[in-house]
Design a protein around this motif. Sequence first.
Motif, short mmCIF file in Angstrom:
data_model
loop_
_atom_site.label_atom_id
_atom_site.label_comp_id
_atom_site.label_asym_id
_atom_site.label_seq_id
_atom_site.Cartn_x
_atom_site.Cartn_y
_atom_site.Cartn_z
N LEU A 32 4.21 3.78 2.99
CA LEU A 32 4.25 5.21 3.34
C LEU A 32 5.34 5.56 4.35
O LEU A 32 5.90 6.66 4.28
CB LEU A 32 2.89 5.68 3.87
CG LEU A 32 1.82 6.08 2.86
CD1 LEU A 32 0.69 6.80 3.58
CD2 LEU A 32 2.38 6.93 1.74
N ASN A 46 2.69 -1.52 4.34
CA ASN A 46 2.57 -0.07 4.16
C ASN A 46 3.91 0.52 3.72
O ASN A 46 4.90 0.44 4.44
CB ASN A 46 2.13 0.55 5.49
CG ASN A 46 1.65 1.98 5.33
OD1 ASN A 46 1.56 2.48 4.22
ND2 ASN A 46 1.33 2.63 6.45
N ARG A 101 -2.41 13.14 -2.67
CA ARG A 101 -1.94 11.95 -1.96
C ARG A 101 -1.55 10.82 -2.91
O ARG A 101 -0.68 10.03 -2.57
CB ARG A 101 -3.01 11.44 -0.99
CG ARG A 101 -3.27 12.39 0.17
CD ARG A 101 -3.95 11.71 1.33
NE ARG A 101 -3.13 10.68 1.90
CZ ARG A 101 -3.43 9.38 1.92
NH1 ARG A 101 -4.56 8.96 1.40
NH2 ARG A 101 -2.62 8.50 2.46
N ILE A 141 -5.11 4.99 -2.39
CA ILE A 141 -6.27 5.58 -3.07
C ILE A 141 -7.06 4.51 -3.82
O ILE A 141 -8.26 4.34 -3.63
CB ILE A 141 -5.81 6.69 -4.05
CG1 ILE A 141 -5.03 7.78 -3.32
CG2 ILE A 141 -7.00 7.25 -4.82
CD1 ILE A 141 -5.84 8.63 -2.40
N LEU A 183 -7.90 1.22 -1.24
CA LEU A 183 -9.03 1.31 -0.32
C LEU A 183 -10.36 1.16 -1.07
O LEU A 183 -11.32 0.57 -0.56
CB LEU A 183 -9.00 2.65 0.45
CG LEU A 183 -8.41 2.57 1.85
CD1 LEU A 183 -6.98 2.06 1.83
CD2 LEU A 183 -8.49 3.90 2.56
N VAL A 197 -7.31 13.90 -4.63
CA VAL A 197 -6.62 12.65 -4.97
C VAL A 197 -5.16 12.94 -5.34
O VAL A 197 -4.25 12.25 -4.88
CB VAL A 197 -7.35 11.93 -6.12
CG1 VAL A 197 -6.51 10.77 -6.66
CG2 VAL A 197 -8.69 11.41 -5.63
N LYS A 235 0.85 -1.20 0.00
CA LYS A 235 0.00 0.00 0.00
C LYS A 235 0.88 1.24 0.00
O LYS A 235 1.81 1.33 0.81
CB LYS A 235 -0.87 0.04 1.26
CG LYS A 235 -1.79 1.26 1.31
CD LYS A 235 -2.47 1.42 2.66
CE LYS A 235 -1.57 2.06 3.68
NZ LYS A 235 -1.20 3.45 3.35
N ALA A 236 0.61 2.16 -0.91
CA ALA A 236 1.25 3.48 -0.83
C ALA A 236 0.23 4.41 -0.18
O ALA A 236 -0.09 4.28 0.99
CB ALA A 236 1.70 3.94 -2.21
N ALA A 237 -0.34 5.37 -0.93
CA ALA A 237 -1.39 6.19 -0.33
C ALA A 237 -2.66 5.38 -0.09
O ALA A 237 -3.44 5.67 0.81
CB ALA A 237 -1.69 7.39 -1.23
#
Lengths: 218, 326
Positions: free
Chosen positions: B50, B48, B107, B30, B33, B104, B26-28
């Motif tokens: 991030l 994650n 992020r 977007i 999710l 959007v 997972k990055a942001a």
Amino acid sequence: MQTDGPAPDRTPASRRSGGFSRRSFLKGASIAAVGGPAGAAATAGGAILTDAPRDTGTIPAGQLREIALRVNGVERRVAVETRTTLLDALRDGLDLTGTKKVCDRGACGACTVLVDGQPTNSCLMLAHDAVGREITTIEGLASDAALHPVQQAFVEHDALQCGFCTPGFVMSAVACLGKHGKPSPATLRHELAGNICRCGTYGRIFAAVQDAAGRAGR
Amino acid sequence: MNPFELRNPDSVAAASGAAGPARVFKAAGIDLLDRLKERIDDPDALVNLLPLGAELGGIGRSDDGTIRLGALVTLQQIADSDALAAPGLRALREACGEAATPQVRSRATLGGNLLQRNRCWYFRSAAFQCAHDGKGDRCLAWHGENRYHAIFGVVDCLRVHPSNAAPPLMVLGAEVEVQRGEARRRQPIAALFPDSPAAATAEHTLGADDVLIAVHLPAAAARGGSAYRESREKQSFDWATTAAAVHLGVEGGRITSASICLGAVAPNPWPVDDAQSLVGEAPSRELFEQLARRVFRRATPTEQNRYKVEVGQAILVDALLAAAGL
């Protein structure tokens, strides 16, 4: 998670003060109606861990864990699961219900908050990813006596009908003016393109934001 | 969303090592999710990326003119970057600045934009089972609703590649840097996309433990002119129906280099080999319209997306004119 901070406060302000708000009434009514608990916090069964490392390591599925979010300049503690969005943490955990949940897919902009000054769909951000960031919600704009100039301009231009999109629009407008000062009409439309108003009040919204941009100090 | 474990690695190597079945990076988040909420993905754990901003963030320009874009750089950072101010890089700034919405773009990351899943509504709905999501045996768009689907390069699945950033990175000659365990490798961005984008094939070629860490632009990309244009059903906040990224070198009134990549028309970003025919010619609308007709003559539209043949030509001509400064 640090353990030397203020005790977690998971009681909605409306209940702490003993007051009676439309929201607490509606919540009570819905509980009575369905005969069960309401709210995301009720979905997790385990105890709340307060000694967990902050934002590092592995956080198990389904476990409520307390995190600290800096919201409107104040550090707030809130218990969340890994899957809890920033939007749900704000609304259900911190009782900051000015931020609206509409599409929950980043398609409408009603949940817009500022994260480190940037407009953000709080429905598409995990609460855990918001730790350490500066979060501004619609509740954080007005000072004690005065509305934010963008809020004031919305009032004066009657820039809403049902008002459900308004908090998101105001937050996007604040971000736009913070970035562009006095945006051109084209720039303003580009920067507000992530917000949808089903009542169709766009004309008044654009006029209000242009007006707010033109006021002294903005 | 179903519950999931959240892993926060402290290095790229640790992130790569944390990969496994039913785990996703997972990055942001977007796109991710959205998929979790729609229940079309149900991983046990998210790894994650991030927390790895120090390794995976930042836009850097070397003395030799090459540019490194960290995989966690946001689309808005690209759109606003002074390091990407050269006319040759305009296509990338325009593509990222027009993607989605301010909320959007602030992020969404470059890596996430390149590796997001496609937008086919059959794939995006838990109510449908298709050959691409692995639960069905055929592409439902062939005899279904296909107005946003592919007109080039179709194998057996009509999806189109959704990335705004990919077509400009293709024409700029970008390379992607990937880390698996401790080992890093660089490859042309074209190698990020499958040779045969069949239904059973993912949109990208990375392995489960490959972490996309950066995109590199050669110094030559900054020279010349470039542009990105896309058609949409709405003026803003909409997915492209067709898109074109163009990079042109023009000297002494003649085109000296030309690179074109189309978007939203094929399961991969769709490079146009015919661009080479422009070299040596004087740029003009007539020249560009001739090329666009040739390119789209080979399109294979389905029942509802024939409009893409007409609209795509106009978009390509617009992008060529802008890149040539006409």
